[in-house]
Design a protein around this motif. Structure first.
Motif, PDB file in Angstrom:
ATOM      1  N   ALA A  17      19.956  28.619 109.760  1.00 46.60           N
ATOM      2  CA  ALA A  17      18.926  28.164 108.817  1.00 46.60           C
ATOM      3  C   ALA A  17      17.932  29.290 108.537  1.00 46.60           C
ATOM      4  O   ALA A  17      17.566  29.531 107.380  1.00 46.60           O
ATOM      5  CB  ALA A  17      18.209  26.940 109.363  1.00 46.60           C
ATOM      6  N   LYS A  18      17.517  29.985 109.576  1.00 42.96           N
ATOM      7  CA  LYS A  18      16.574  31.098 109.407  1.00 42.96           C
ATOM      8  C   LYS A  18      17.217  32.220 108.593  1.00 42.96           C
ATOM      9  O   LYS A  18      16.585  32.783 107.696  1.00 42.96           O
ATOM     10  CB  LYS A  18      16.134  31.614 110.774  1.00 42.96           C
ATOM     11  N   ASP A  19      18.473  32.524 108.888  1.00 48.01           N
ATOM     12  CA  ASP A  19      19.181  33.566 108.150  1.00 48.01           C
ATOM     13  C   ASP A  19      19.353  33.190 106.685  1.00 48.01           C
ATOM     14  O   ASP A  19      19.157  34.024 105.798  1.00 48.01           O
ATOM     15  CB  ASP A  19      20.558  33.839 108.774  1.00 48.01           C
ATOM     16  N   LEU A  20      19.697  31.931 106.421  1.00 46.92           N
ATOM     17  CA  LEU A  20      19.872  31.475 105.044  1.00 46.92           C
ATOM     18  C   LEU A  20      18.546  31.544 104.288  1.00 46.92           C
ATOM     19  O   LEU A  20      18.489  32.027 103.154  1.00 46.92           O
ATOM     20  CB  LEU A  20      20.429  30.049 105.012  1.00 46.92           C
ATOM     21  N   LYS A  21      17.472  31.083 104.905  1.00 50.48           N
ATOM     22  CA  LYS A  21      16.152  31.132 104.271  1.00 50.48           C
ATOM     23  C   LYS A  21      15.771  32.580 103.970  1.00 50.48           C
ATOM     24  O   LYS A  21      15.254  32.882 102.893  1.00 50.48           O
ATOM     25  CB  LYS A  21      15.109  30.470 105.167  1.00 50.48           C
ATOM     26  N   SER A  22      16.052  33.457 104.891  1.00 49.63           N
ATOM     27  CA  SER A  22      15.745  34.879 104.700  1.00 49.63           C
ATOM     28  C   SER A  22      16.536  35.463 103.532  1.00 49.63           C
ATOM     29  O   SER A  22      15.985  36.182 102.691  1.00 49.63           O
ATOM     30  CB  SER A  22      16.053  35.644 105.991  1.00 49.63           C
ATOM     31  N   LYS A  23      17.820  35.127 103.453  1.00 45.39           N
ATOM     32  CA  LYS A  23      18.663  35.621 102.354  1.00 45.39           C
ATOM     33  C   LYS A  23      18.221  35.052 101.008  1.00 45.39           C
ATOM     34  O   LYS A  23      18.182  35.758 100.003  1.00 45.39           O
ATOM     35  CB  LYS A  23      20.129  35.303 102.609  1.00 45.39           C
ATOM     36  N   LEU A  24      17.886  33.766 100.960  1.00 44.10           N
ATOM     37  CA  LEU A  24      17.432  33.146  99.713  1.00 44.10           C
ATOM     38  C   LEU A  24      16.085  33.725  99.269  1.00 44.10           C
ATOM     39  O   LEU A  24      15.865  33.954  98.077  1.00 44.10           O
ATOM     40  CB  LEU A  24      17.346  31.635  99.859  1.00 44.10           C
ATOM     41  N   THR A  25      15.196  33.964 100.223  1.00 42.66           N
ATOM     42  CA  THR A  25      13.900  34.568  99.900  1.00 42.66           C
ATOM     43  C   THR A  25      14.091  35.969  99.347  1.00 42.66           C
ATOM     44  O   THR A  25      13.470  36.344  98.343  1.00 42.66           O
ATOM     45  CB  THR A  25      12.994  34.590 101.149  1.00 42.66           C
ATOM     46  N   ALA A  26      14.953  36.751  99.967  1.00 43.80           N
ATOM     47  CA  ALA A  26      15.248  38.095  99.463  1.00 43.80           C
ATOM     48  C   ALA A  26      15.864  38.017  98.064  1.00 43.80           C
ATOM     49  O   ALA A  26      15.520  38.818  97.186  1.00 43.80           O
ATOM     50  CB  ALA A  26      16.192  38.824 100.424  1.00 43.80           C
ATOM     51  N   GLY A  27      16.749  37.047  97.854  1.00 43.33           N
ATOM     52  CA  GLY A  27      17.364  36.864  96.541  1.00 43.33           C
ATOM     53  C   GLY A  27      16.336  36.512  95.477  1.00 43.33           C
ATOM     54  O   GLY A  27      16.383  37.039  94.363  1.00 43.33           O
ATOM     55  N   LEU A  28      15.387  35.647  95.805  1.00 41.17           N
ATOM     56  CA  LEU A  28      14.333  35.276  94.866  1.00 41.17           C
ATOM     57  C   LEU A  28      13.498  36.495  94.479  1.00 41.17           C
ATOM     58  O   LEU A  28      13.210  36.721  93.302  1.00 41.17           O
ATOM     59  CB  LEU A  28      13.430  34.194  95.474  1.00 41.17           C
ATOM     60  N   ASN A  29      13.115  37.289  95.454  1.00 42.30           N
ATOM     61  CA  ASN A  29      12.324  38.479  95.177  1.00 42.30           C
ATOM     62  C   ASN A  29      13.113  39.493  94.356  1.00 42.30           C
ATOM     63  O   ASN A  29      12.579  40.107  93.433  1.00 42.30           O
ATOM     64  CB  ASN A  29      11.801  39.094  96.479  1.00 42.30           C
ATOM     65  N   GLN A  30      14.389  39.649  94.668  1.00 43.09           N
ATOM     66  CA  GLN A  30      15.244  40.565  93.904  1.00 43.09           C
ATOM     67  C   GLN A  30      15.405  40.071  92.464  1.00 43.09           C
ATOM     68  O   GLN A  30      15.273  40.840  91.518  1.00 43.09           O
ATOM     69  CB  GLN A  30      16.621  40.679  94.569  1.00 43.09           C
ATOM     70  N   PHE A  31      15.667  38.791  92.311  1.00 41.61           N
ATOM     71  CA  PHE A  31      15.861  38.227  90.975  1.00 41.61           C
ATOM     72  C   PHE A  31      14.602  38.369  90.129  1.00 41.61           C
ATOM     73  O   PHE A  31      14.662  38.752  88.967  1.00 41.61           O
ATOM     74  CB  PHE A  31      16.279  36.759  91.065  1.00 41.61           C
ATOM     75  N   GLY A 133      23.959  36.657  80.564  1.00 39.47           N
ATOM     76  CA  GLY A 133      23.091  37.697  81.114  1.00 39.47           C
ATOM     77  C   GLY A 133      22.316  37.237  82.323  1.00 39.47           C
ATOM     78  O   GLY A 133      22.327  37.879  83.372  1.00 39.47           O
ATOM     79  N   ILE A 134      21.640  36.123  82.180  1.00 42.72           N
ATOM     80  CA  ILE A 134      20.830  35.613  83.294  1.00 42.72           C
ATOM     81  C   ILE A 134      21.725  35.138  84.435  1.00 42.72           C
ATOM     82  O   ILE A 134      21.392  35.304  85.601  1.00 42.72           O
ATOM     83  CB  ILE A 134      19.863  34.510  82.835  1.00 42.72           C
ATOM     84  N   LYS A 135      22.890  34.615  84.089  1.00 47.05           N
ATOM     85  CA  LYS A 135      23.824  34.170  85.129  1.00 47.05           C
ATOM     86  C   LYS A 135      24.291  35.341  85.975  1.00 47.05           C
ATOM     87  O   LYS A 135      24.430  35.227  87.193  1.00 47.05           O
ATOM     88  CB  LYS A 135      25.012  33.447  84.498  1.00 47.05           C
ATOM     89  N   ALA A 136      24.518  36.473  85.336  1.00 46.88           N
ATOM     90  CA  ALA A 136      24.952  37.670  86.071  1.00 46.88           C
ATOM     91  C   ALA A 136      23.857  38.136  87.031  1.00 46.88           C
ATOM     92  O   ALA A 136      24.145  38.520  88.171  1.00 46.88           O
ATOM     93  CB  ALA A 136      25.331  38.780  85.101  1.00 46.88           C
ATOM     94  N   LEU A 137      22.600  38.095  86.587  1.00 44.35           N
ATOM     95  CA  LEU A 137      21.503  38.497  87.481  1.00 44.35           C
ATOM     96  C   LEU A 137      21.347  37.527  88.645  1.00 44.35           C
ATOM     97  O   LEU A 137      21.103  37.944  89.776  1.00 44.35           O
ATOM     98  CB  LEU A 137      20.178  38.566  86.720  1.00 44.35           C
ATOM     99  N   LEU A 138      21.486  36.239  88.367  1.00 42.69           N
ATOM    100  CA  LEU A 138      21.413  35.245  89.448  1.00 42.69           C
ATOM    101  C   LEU A 138      22.524  35.476  90.467  1.00 42.69           C
ATOM    102  O   LEU A 138      22.286  35.457  91.670  1.00 42.69           O
ATOM    103  CB  LEU A 138      21.509  33.828  88.873  1.00 42.69           C
ATOM    104  N   LYS A 139      23.727  35.699  89.963  1.00 37.27           N
ATOM    105  CA  LYS A 139      24.858  35.939  90.858  1.00 37.27           C
ATOM    106  C   LYS A 139      24.625  37.185  91.700  1.00 37.27           C
ATOM    107  O   LYS A 139      24.864  37.186  92.905  1.00 37.27           O
ATOM    108  CB  LYS A 139      26.143  36.079  90.031  1.00 37.27           C
ATOM    109  N   LYS A 140      24.126  38.240  91.062  1.00 42.26           N
ATOM    110  CA  LYS A 140      23.846  39.488  91.781  1.00 42.26           C
ATOM    111  C   LYS A 140      22.803  39.265  92.873  1.00 42.26           C
ATOM    112  O   LYS A 140      22.967  39.721  94.000  1.00 42.26           O
ATOM    113  CB  LYS A 140      23.346  40.552  90.807  1.00 42.26           C
ATOM    114  N   SER A 141      21.737  38.551  92.545  1.00 40.15           N
ATOM    115  CA  SER A 141      20.629  38.373  93.481  1.00 40.15           C
ATOM    116  C   SER A 141      20.937  37.405  94.617  1.00 40.15           C
ATOM    117  O   SER A 141      20.422  37.568  95.718  1.00 40.15           O
ATOM    118  CB  SER A 141      19.389  37.883  92.732  1.00 40.15           C
ATOM    119  N   PHE A 142      21.756  36.389  94.350  1.00 35.27           N
ATOM    120  CA  PHE A 142      21.978  35.350  95.334  1.00 35.27           C
ATOM    121  C   PHE A 142      23.377  35.329  95.933  1.00 35.27           C
ATOM    122  O   PHE A 142      23.717  34.413  96.668  1.00 35.27           O
ATOM    123  CB  PHE A 142      21.641  33.981  94.737  1.00 35.27           C
ATOM    124  N   SER A 143      24.188  36.341  95.656  1.00 33.71           N
ATOM    125  CA  SER A 143      25.528  36.386  96.248  1.00 33.71           C
ATOM    126  C   SER A 143      25.433  36.916  97.674  1.00 33.71           C
ATOM    127  O   SER A 143      24.389  37.390  98.113  1.00 33.71           O
ATOM    128  CB  SER A 143      26.447  37.282  95.421  1.00 33.71           C
TER     129      SER A 143
END
Length: 149
Positions: A17-31, A133-143
């Protein structure tokens, strides 16, 4: 002591859970950084472009973006606005995305130019947001490979 496979699995799951939250937070900031960059809205085709001021003025932050910047107050765009005929636009993102975003934050994306409401009527932004376009950025940030930890 020797641990069993079950104990190792439980330990791994307790961090999931902590790892997932960390990855999602990083993805949000990247996106949020990418969407206002030249990978996202700061380019011809994704934003209306004449001088490049509108495309250069995207913000991503936790407060509503105020559309108040007047082109005549910002060089080189103020000089470009006076030119006639075909203009070579300057697209240079003026803002960095707000950093340190958390998953519970609401992130507003908008252009700070005073004519944003009129510029958006051309449809490029809507096409970008609703398209690939936006889908590609989402995929990049949250993959699995995307997002920075």
């Amino acid at each position: 002591s020797v641990s069993t496979a079950g104990e190792v699995l439980m330990k791994d799951l307790s961090h999931a859970a902590k790892d997932l939250k960390s990855k999602l937070t990083a993805g949000l900031n990247q996106f949020s950084a990418d969407v206002i960059s030249k990978e996202g809205l700061a380019q011809t085709g994704n934003s209306p472009v004449r001088t490049g001021f509108f495309a250069s003025s995207w913000k991503a932050q936790t407060e509503r973006v105020q559309a108040k910047d007047k082109i005549e107050n910002f060089k080189p765009w103020s000089e470009k606005a006076k030119e006639q005929g075909k203009i070579q636009p300057v697209i240079r993102p003026r803002f960095k995305a707000q950093s340190g975003l958390k998953l519970q934050d609401t992130v507003y994306v908008g252009s700070s130019v005073d004519y944003a409401e009129r510029a958006i009527e051309f449809g490029q932004v809507q096409n970008y947001v609703q398209g690939q376009g936006i889908k590609a950025l989402l995929k990049k940030s949250f993959s699995e490979k995307g997002g920075r930890s």
